[in-house]
Design a protein around this motif. Structure first.
Motif, short mmCIF file in Angstrom:
data_model
loop_
_atom_site.label_atom_id
_atom_site.label_comp_id
_atom_site.label_asym_id
_atom_site.label_seq_id
_atom_site.Cartn_x
_atom_site.Cartn_y
_atom_site.Cartn_z
N LEU A 88 10.22 -11.22 10.79
CA LEU A 88 9.01 -10.28 10.09
C LEU A 88 8.44 -10.91 8.24
CD1 LEU A 88 11.73 -7.55 9.62
CD2 LEU A 88 10.05 -7.57 11.73
N TYR A 89 7.34 -10.79 7.71
CA TYR A 89 6.43 -11.56 7.03
C TYR A 89 5.81 -10.29 6.99
CZ TYR A 89 8.59 -15.27 9.84
OH TYR A 89 8.97 -16.00 10.85
N TYR A 90 5.34 -11.06 5.51
CA TYR A 90 4.43 -10.00 4.37
C TYR A 90 4.07 -11.06 3.18
CZ TYR A 90 3.03 -6.22 2.03
OH TYR A 90 1.46 -5.47 1.21
N LEU A 91 2.77 -11.40 3.71
CA LEU A 91 1.98 -11.91 2.36
C LEU A 91 1.04 -10.89 1.77
CD1 LEU A 91 1.85 -14.57 0.90
CD2 LEU A 91 0.26 -15.05 3.05
N GLU A 92 1.19 -11.33 0.53
CA GLU A 92 -0.03 -10.18 -0.59
C GLU A 92 -0.98 -10.77 -1.48
OE1 GLU A 92 2.06 -6.95 -1.81
OE2 GLU A 92 3.34 -7.64 -3.46
N ASP A 93 -2.41 -10.87 -1.96
CA ASP A 93 -2.10 -11.46 -2.84
C ASP A 93 -1.34 -10.61 -4.42
OD1 ASP A 93 -3.70 -9.48 -3.40
OD2 ASP A 93 -5.41 -10.01 -2.83
N ALA A 94 -2.54 -11.29 -5.52
CA ALA A 94 -1.67 -10.35 -6.66
C ALA A 94 -2.24 -9.62 -7.26
CB ALA A 94 -2.27 -11.55 -7.83
N SER A 95 -3.26 -9.04 -5.91
CA SER A 95 -3.40 -7.37 -6.71
C SER A 95 -2.64 -6.89 -5.67
CB SER A 95 -4.91 -7.51 -6.13
OG SER A 95 -5.56 -7.52 -4.67
#
Length: 482
Positions: A88-95
């Motif tokens: 399971l993975y989740y990548l998000e930016d600063a916003s």
């Protein structure tokens, strides 16, 4: 049905069932501790493996970020994010905008925390499948990106649930089987107790020949039944002895009492008057003394057969004691025409009732003097005290007519007098008293052929032996003739 329930209720109320139930409860408690410890250890091992894998993967993704930057990390996360996979993975930016991953959002259980944890998620948002359990940790890939990696541990939870269910079912089955086994065991014991109770009631009703049945398997209940049967044998023997004594008193003492009465009547009818009365009273006193001796002997035998006299035992040198008692009868033996030979060993210490053993020795020597033929060549009475097969023994042998082997068992009973001895004074209680003294000391009396004559051997239990001469045990001790 009611009878069956009554039997089950009776078995369930027994001590055996209570002990069985307690044993089952203890076993289940111990098993619960063991299974719980194994389950806890297995769960910790699986959790450690998942965390080790996540930490290793976090280091790899951090390296990807340092080497290739955001583009390389995004590419790698996208490649790893397979639908319905365990990763399971989740990548998000600063916003907070999702860049890559197979998770739709940051799990609420992990928001606002700087460390990982356990959470639930829906593999297919629109599917019927239930929520899965997962564990995730945050990965430090820079302040402008937020990466979470995790593993689906639904299989681990399913394994734990199956173990828990197996544990509960197994314990339920064990509890039922244990209680059924307890009922079966208690029922067997109840059946044996019912047999013992029924036999006891028949014995109390007067049937002393009844005995408690045994299964022949040699268990504790058989050992108990054997001990009870030995006790019943002893009780029956005592009761038979009591009846025999009553019969003997009725028959054998009736004649001397009649003679006593006839003697008194004859004195009263004697025309000589006072002189005849005096002679009659003297004869009455003499005959009364003989009757008193008979009753005293009967009371002593009854006392001996009633049980052990532990408080009256003492330790003494049997050889010296036999020699001392025998020397008292030397003048009487010489007067009757016998040579009294005393052969004893010194240092043969025993524990027993000194007075009763002395009475037994006196009876044996008195019988030998009374019933042997004195004045003939070889007329001798030999008294010995020594070890015989490791047991203290006293023997008195003569060269008289002896006793036929068929009558030897019979003469040990009360009031038994053979035809050859009817002309001699006596009551037939001498050998009975000797046999009673032997039983008191857990021994026996043997009547043997002295070739010619009779040899009476009084054997004591090995437990009576305190010290043997020179500690030689069964060795033939030297005899000190006196």
């Amino acid at each position: 049905m009611t009878a069956l329930l009554d039997r089950v209720a009776k078995a369930a109320s027994t001590t055996a069932f209570g002990l069985s139930a307690l044993a089952v409860a203890f076993f289940l408690f111990a098993a619960a501790i063991v299974v719980g410890a194994l389950f806890w250890q297995t769960n910790n091992l699986l959790t450690d493996q998942v965390l080790t894998t996540l930490n290793a993967e976090a280091r790899i993704l951090s390296s990807e970020m340092k080497v290739g930057g955001q583009a390389k990390l995004t590419e790698t996360v996208s490649a790893l994010s397979r639908p319905q996979g365990i990763g399971l993975y989740y990548l998000e930016d600063a916003s907070g905008t999702k860049i890559a991953g197979n998770l739709n959002r940051v799990p609420p259980e992990l928001e606002g925390e700087g460390h990982g944890g356990v959470f639930t998620y829906q593999p297919a948002p629109d599917g019927p499948e239930r929520a899965h359990l997962a564990v995730a940790i945050p990965v430090d890939v820079g302040s402008h990106l937020h990466l979470i990696i995790g593993r689906d541990i639904e299989d681990q939870r399913a394994f734990a649930d199956s173990v828990r269910m197996t544990f509960l079912l197994g314990f339920g089955v064990l509890s039922i089987l244990g209680l059924l086994g307890g009922l079966a065991v208690s029922r067997l014991i109840v059946n044996r107790m019912d047999e013992i109770t029924a036999t006891s009631r028949q014995i109390m009703e007067g049937d002393l020949s009844r005995r408690i049945p045994t299964s022949g398997k040699g268990g504790e209940l058989d050992a108990l039944a054997g001990s009870l049967n030995e006790m019943l044998d002893r009780i029956e023997s005592l009761m038979n002895g009591l009846r025999e004594v009553s019969d003997n008193i009725a028959h054998d003492l009736k004649t001397p009492l009649n003679r006593l009465r006839n003697s008194a009547e004859a004195a009263l009818r004697d025309p000589r008057g006072g002189e005849a009365y005096r002679e009659g009273l003297e004869r009455t006193i003499e005959k009364s003394d003989e009757l008193i001796k008979t009753f005293n002997a009967l009371l002593l035998i009854a006392r001996l057969e009633a049980g052990p006299l532990q408080e009256s035992t003492e330790t003494f040198d049997l050889g010296r004691f036999v020699a001392d008692v025998s020397e008292l009868y030397a003048p009487a033996a010489e007067e009757a025409g016998f040579a009294l030979s005393i052969e004893t060993v010194q240092g043969l210490f025993v524990q027993g009732n000194r007075q009763l053993i002395g009475q037994a020795i006196a009876n044996l020597i008195d019988n030998a003097i009374k019933y042997s033929r004195g004045g003939e060549p070889g007329s001798a009475i030999t008294v010995r005290a020594s070890l015989l097969d490791g047991r203290p023994a006293i023997s008195v042998g003569d060269h008289g007519p002896g006793i036929d082997p068929a009558d030897r068992e019979k003469v040990l009973k009360r009031f038994v007098r053979l035809e050859a001895s009817r002309t001699k004074p006596g009551t037939g209680l001498g050998l009975s008293l000797v046999a009673a003294v032997a039983r008191l000391h857990h021994g026996e009396v043997r009547l043997e052929d002295n070739q010619p004559g009779l040899r009476v051997v009084l054997l004591f239990s090995p437990k009576c032996l305190i010290a043997a001469p020179n500690g030689e045990g069964d060795a033939e001790p030297g005899l000190a003739a006196q």
